[in-house]
Design a protein around this motif. Structure first.
Motif: not given
Length: 460
Positions: A184-196
DNA sequence: CTAGGGTTAG
């Protein structure tokens, strides 16, 4: 005929109650229910579930429980969602044992836990920094053959990232995609946040591209996350460009993005610009929460205008907002900057009295303040009394002791820092070694140097 | 009807 009308009206009432609850208008929601009952419209399980969710979120877990009693008194049986809402409430306040009590109560009443009960329990473990036990809940879900929800993966990926398992989160993401799961969009958001957060801005960028390529449209959360990532990597221009784009696209409808920008400006010493952004959200009727107030309070504290900072705090309290560990840490830092250590200490005492989970940042701030004002011995006493210290605690002390030319004390702390497996700035290590050498302790300087080398070998 | 973005220290 009458009963069909009654049920229809209950549905209407629930829609009304839900939207009022969402807007934190709990009293108005209660009025709607009272009025409904007066004209013969009875609240049902959905009405009470909505109330429980809202009371847990905005008032407290006990308020949620009191709704449970109210519904039982009204002769309405709680269902899975009722208990899930309470478990979510317990998780909000990190009350793991409450979660288990509620799960047990469910089973006693033959109300079956569903995927959301487990999702929430997993989330609670992650919040308490128990990733192993959280993962065990996930295995339990698979074992029990309960079908997972996309949110299950989101919670897992987020929890893994927040507990330092970014690599595992990445592996999980790739593996579920291979198994046909569409993120989902949220899945990407979460992953991007974690990576940052773990300093992997480059990988985050790659997933931002993947997000767009897979047909998702970035939302306000995506933008804020990526903007923050830019600021972290000191790409200020790039970050401000993202903010401008958010404005154009109408994503700056709340204070989130403004606070991100303002904090960056504060950190880089651009007080006037920070003032502009924060002034904008104050005067333009944004609904400010405690985080927004903290950002504003931080501005005034950094400027040394403690009186205005306190005025803002009172305004927040008038709105029914509760100060949190950030609020107090900001005040401690601000008070130390103006040399008011007595009042800073009062905030510290208050924090430990209220049982805020970790006030290490506040203590570090206090120690830094004492050092900056030249009260090194007071800082040392404080340092000795702390039972948990991190690399910032050590570097602050080591740095300040070097400045005061107390190199032997500095080297002692540097060594215990290294023994604890913590990293310290290269310039501070250099400072200790050069200082020792320059004041005639060349043998000790060599000893420190070899210990640093040894630690490096062991670490890599 | 619950996960996900913004605030603190060297």
């Amino acid at each position: 005929m009458w009963s069909i009308k009654g049920r229809l009206s209950t549905r209407l009432m629930n829609i009304c109650v839900a939207s009022l609850c969402k807007a934190k208008q709990l009293e108005k929601a209660e009025v709607v229910i009272v009025d409904g009952i007066r004209i013969g419209v009875q609240p049902d399980v959905v009405t009470y579930n909505t109330l429980i969710t809202a009371y847990c979120r905005f008032v407290g877990i006990d308020a949620g429980y009191s709704i449970l009693y109210r519904m039982k008194e009204a002769g309405i049986y709680p269902d899975t969602i009722t208990y899930n809402s309470l478990i979510a409430g317990a998780t909000r306040y990190c009350m793991l044992s409450r979660c288990f009590d509620l799960l047990e109560e469910m089973l006693e009443m033959s109300i079956l836990p569903d995927i959301w009960s487990y999702n929430t329990l997993m989330h609670c473990f992650f919040k308490l920094r128990k990733p192993d036990e959280a993962y065990r809940v996930f295995q339990d879900i698979l074992l029990k053959d309960i079908s997972v929800h996309p949110a299950t993966f989101n919670i897992l990926i987020n929890g893994l990232c927040m507990n330092g398992y970014t690599e595992n989160a990445l592996m999980l993401f790739r593996s579920i995609k291979r198994h046909g799961f569409i993120p989902q969009l949220a899945t990407y958001n979460i992953l991007i946040h974690g990576l940052c957060k773990s300093g992997r801005g480059k990988t985050a960028r790659e997933f931002l591209n993947e997000l767009v390529e897979s047909g998702h449209i970035p939302n306000a959360i995506t933008y804020t996350t990526v903007m923050k990532c830019c600021f972290r990597c000191r790409q200020f221009e790039e970050g401000l460009k993202i903010f401008a784009e958010m404005r154009r696209k109408g994503y700056t409808y709340d204070a989130f993005a403004y606070c991100t920008v303002a904090s960056m400006l504060l950190k880089t010493g651009k007080m006037n610009e920070a003032n502009e952004y924060l002034g904008y959200i104050i005067t333009n009727g944004f609904d400010l929460d405690i985080v927004s107030f903290n950002t504003i309070v931080n501005l005034y504290c950094k400027e040394g205008q403690l009186d205005i900072a306190y005025k803002m705090l009172h305004e927040a309290e008038k709105k029914g907002l509760e100060s949190d560990k950030y609020t107090h840490t900001i005040f401690i830092d601000g008070l130390c900057r103006t040399g008011n250590f007595k009042e800073a200490q009062q905030h510290l005492d208050y924090m430990s009295m209220m049982g805020f989970d970790s006030n290490l940042v506040a203590l570090n701030s206090f120690i830094n303040g004492l050092c900056k004002a030249g009260h090194l011995d007071h800082a040392l006493r404080m340092f000795e009394s702390m039972d948990a210290k991190d690399s910032i605690t050590y570097s602050t002390m080591v740095h300040s002791l070097c400045n005061a030319r107390r190199f032997r004390a500095a080297s002692k702390l540097l060594l215990s820092c290294i023994r604890g497996g913590m990293r310290i700035l290269k310039s501070d290590k250099r400072g200790v070694i050069d200082g020792l050498r320059g004041s005639g302790y060349s043998q000790e300087a060599r000893k420190v140097q070899s210990k640093i080398r040894l630690a490096k070998i062991l670490h890599d």
